[in-house]
Design an enzyme around this catalytic site. Structure first.
Site, PDB file in Angstrom:
ATOM      1  CD  GLU A 518      -2.872  -1.285   2.278  1.00  0.00           C
ATOM      2  OE1 GLU A 518      -2.438  -0.835   3.368  1.00  0.00           O
ATOM      3  OE2 GLU A 518      -3.935  -1.915   2.189  1.00  0.00           O
ATOM      4  CD  GLU A 669      -1.713  -5.283  10.378  1.00  0.00           C
ATOM      5  OE1 GLU A 669      -2.143  -5.153   9.226  1.00  0.00           O
ATOM      6  OE2 GLU A 669      -2.042  -4.534  11.310  1.00  0.00           O
TER       7      GLU A 669
END
Length: 749
Positions: A518, A669
């Site tokens: 991203e 994460e």
């Protein structure tokens, strides 16, 4: 006599359930996670949940913790939609005379002989210790579950054995949480403004040491506004009605069961803005066991009734009794575990697989159209539905538990309307599903500071691919026509309007997108996006033929001429158009591994696949920092596709290092970033076995063998138990055949 005989089989059945429940967890350590006093300082809480509501765990087993209810969102002014914390229902507090249990510091010398066990086979949390404080000691046992059998119910049983004679106090509260402060206008704040606001509040967004969760300064809970409360000291009950801020109505009720023969000295009802409680004073005797049980019923608008209805459920649960409710709850979980992943040869991997399946199953519903939040029934990532639901969680569940995967695809059908409105806002046709969808309404609630992610439009293709996967796995023609086709058709319409034709090169391109990696925003021709759009368009052509609809001829034309950037000299794909420098430091280094992940699995030669994989590894070293666990999963799958059993096994081992937080294998994460409960990473780990090592793919031809299976040399076998496919069930086994080569066999059940 006749009624006794009719009742006897039920008693025997219940006894068998209880025996099975106790034996199952006791005989298989891969279902058992245990916390000890050595982890007091680094305790990362787990949760108990049944897909509809949850509660977080606490060290003592009795402390007040927040829980969340499915798609129960808070819509405060100028904020994004976020999960409203349901009133805290799990707490029981105890005072033997020198201080309250839940207020006493957690220390080894106070909580002695401590063990807290999460039995994942029966989804029950058991906590045991001796509470030694103020010259008094009490043996404590706590058992809590959120029912998988009766979805509106939960219960916690608190057993004490005092080592003294005297009076004690107990409280059975519902915590009425205050609104989180500070509360930022995230719907309007830029990234810099958000960072400045967080710093001004005395917080930061840096990585935190365990057990503090990261991003709590942003992903905090919403609030339930309490509208009415009540209680009765005679019936030992509590109840409330409330409403999430500008959201749905919620209700709860509690019924308390006291030990038989308890010498009650006093009982009071406490009502305050922050607490609704039954407070008890009683006499106890040394060495005697006292068992107190708190039965909870919960509901929300569209799922259950009001406080009155919940009160009836809680009182009925008390009549039924803890042991019976627990037995049925555990039996329901045992049924779920009939579909399982079994590994012979690596106990640590086996335990990790079971914990990941536990977290996935704890967050699934049946017969609904609610998706799963990215961070489960917690406030992480504001409870929003990302592409995680469609591309990571959905495939992991589809073959093992198709009925629990189905709500994810049904959610996309239910929210076609908001997606169409959003497409029109961006000048496109069809549906443009949001990057962050509200699980209740389907509307776009991506924070303003991340607004540029509106360009990460591959989510539209991911959704269509999931719809087609569901159809291919079930063969349900009626479902496809009524639910899947409308989603697929509208997604294809979007891509036809979003792609642009390059006449000079006779190809179609897609500009102004955000890569899955991203940090690369507003790039032309992201390879993953273009390849996913191509696949979605081809799916639409096939689906149209299945339902007897007319496919837009442009769908095939665009798909056939879709440009996917490729380096002819290096014989590998590019991440995006060659005009964009590939030089940023990111979580993943590159997005080429996405091209070979099972959902997309872009056709390519073995050599190109190898070259893509090697480039991914190189870029992860050169331009990667604190890799996202999704990348570890993709590398395991990529290695398996290349026939590298040892490499696949090594990357699977990497999934166990640092990402699993003690004591309950909560996945974060990244290793350094403690943003926890990321379901995509749990689902990705499961996919490593279901689609990675197996080489299996779901397509029109069935459950096909796209790649030869692989199995790490140290493992004896991998078994996919109770696989569901087109109305049949299979056990699929991978073991070592002649010469040590992996072989896959299927057994029809």
């Amino acid at each position: 006599m006749k009624s006794v005989l009719r009742y006897l089989p039920r008693v025997l059945a219940l006894s068998l359930l209880l025996v099975t429940a106790r034996a199952g967890a006791a005989t298989d350590p891969s279902f058992v996670l245990t916390g000890t006093s050595d982890q007091f300082d680094g305790y990362f809480p787990s949760y108990l949940a049944n897909g509809y509501f949850s509660t977080m765990t606490s060290v003592r087993g009795t402390g007040p913790t927040m829980g969340y209810m499915v798609a129960t969102m808070d819509y405060a002014k100028d904020d994004i939609a976020r999960p409203a914390a349901m009133p805290g229902w799990n707490e029981i507090d105890y005072n033997p005379g020198g201080g309250w249990l839940n207020s006493t510091r957690v220390a080894k010398e106070i909580f002695t002989d401590y063990a807290q066990t999460l039995d994942m086979y029966g989804a029950t949390l058991n906590t045991k210790y001796r509470f030694v404080y103020a010259n008094k000691s009490t043996d404590v046992e706590v058992a809590t579950f959120v029912s998988q059998d009766a979805n509106h119910l939960a219960a916690t049983r608190f057993t004490i054995t005092p080592q003294f004679d005297g009076s004690v106090e107990l409280t059975f509260p519902i915590r009425l949480w205050s609104e989180h402060q500070p509360r930022f206008p995230i719907a309007k704040m830029t990234g810099d403004e958000m960072i400045a606001a967080v710093i001004a509040s005395g917080q930061n967004l840096d990585n935190k040491p365990v057990p503090a969760p990261d991003r709590a300064a942003v992903w905090y809970p919403g609030v339930v506004r309490i509208q009415s409360t009540g209680g009765d000291t005679k019936t030992l009950t509590l109840w409330l009605d409330g409403r999430a801020e500008q959201g749905v109505a919620v209700a709860q009720a509690v019924a308390v069961e006291l030990p038989k023969g308890l010498d009650v000295e006093d009982i009071q009802l406490e009502k305050s803005p922050y607490k609704l409680s039954l407070n008890l004073k009683a006499k106890v005797h040394k060495g005697q066991h006292y068992r107190f049980t708190k039965y909870i019923a919960a509901s929300r608008e569209g799922w259950g009734g009001d406080a009155k209805a919940d009160l009836a459920l809680a009182e009925q649960a008390r009549t039924t009794g803890f042991d019976t409710l627990l037995a049925h709850h555990q039996a329901a979980w045992h049924k779920l575990w009939e579909s399982d992943i079994r590994i012979d040869g690596d106990a640590n991997v086996q335990k990790a697989v079971h914990s990941d399946l536990y977290y996935l199953l704890s967050n699934t519903t049946v017969g609904t159209s609610w998706p799963m939040g990215a961070c489960a029934l917690t406030p992480g990532y504001a409870g929003h539905a990302f592409w995680d639901s469609d591309s990571w969680v959905f495939p992991a569940l589809l073959l093992l538990h198709p009925e629990r995967a189905k709500p994810i695809v049904m959610f996309r059908h239910r929210t076609i309307g908001p997606a169409q409105t959003r497409a029109a806002q961006f000048g496109a046709k069809g549906t443009m599903y949001p990057w962050e969808a509200d699980p209740e309404t389907g509307k776009d609630y991506t924070p303003h500071f991340a607004y540029q992610v509106y360009r990460e439009i591959h989510v539209n293709a991911d959704i269509a691919i999931a719809q087609w996967q569901y159809y291919n796995a079930t063969g349900d023609d009626a479902w496809l026509k009524q639910y899947g086709w409308p989603v697929i058709e509208q997604v294809a319409t979007f891509w036809a309007s979003r792609a642009s034709y390059d006449k000079a090169n006779d190809r179609y391109e897609i500009h102004h997108v955000t890569s899955p990696d991203e940090a690369y925003n507003d790039v032309p021709n992201d390879s993953f996006t273009n390849a996913a759009a191509q696949k979605a368009l081809r799916i639409a052509v096939k689906a149209a033929a299945k339902v007897g609809a007319k496919a837009d001829p442009q769908w095939s034309t665009i798909a056939d001429k879709m440009y996917i950037p490729f380096d002819e000299k290096a014989q590998r794909h590019l991440d995006f158009d060659a005009s964009v420098p590939h030089d940023k430091i990111t979580w993943m280094g590159s997005s080429l591994a996405w091209l070979m992940y099972p959902n997309l699995d872009l056709p390519m030669s073995p050599q190109v696949r190898r070259n893509d994989f090697d480039f991914q590894l190189h870029e992860l070293k050169e331009h990667g920092d604190d890799p996202n666990e999704m990348m570890m999963v993709m590398l395991a799958v990529g290695s398996a596709e290349l026939g590298d059993a040892q490499g696949a096994g090594d990357w699977i081992q990497r999934n166990l290092t640092g990402f699993l937080k003690a004591p309950f294998n909560v996945r974060t994460e990244t290793v350094a970033n403690n943003a926890g409960y990321i379901l995509a990473t749990s689902a990705g780990f499961v996919q490593s076995f279901v689609y990675g090592l197996s080489g299996l793919r779901i397509d029109e031809n069935g459950l096909t063998q796209a790649y030869s299976p692989v199995l790490p040399d140290a493992w004896k076998s991998l078994e996919l138990k109770g696989i569901h496919f087109r109305g049949k069930q299979y056990d699929i086994t991978i073991d070592h055949g002649a010469g040590g080569k992996a072989r896959l066999t299927r057994k029809t059940l």
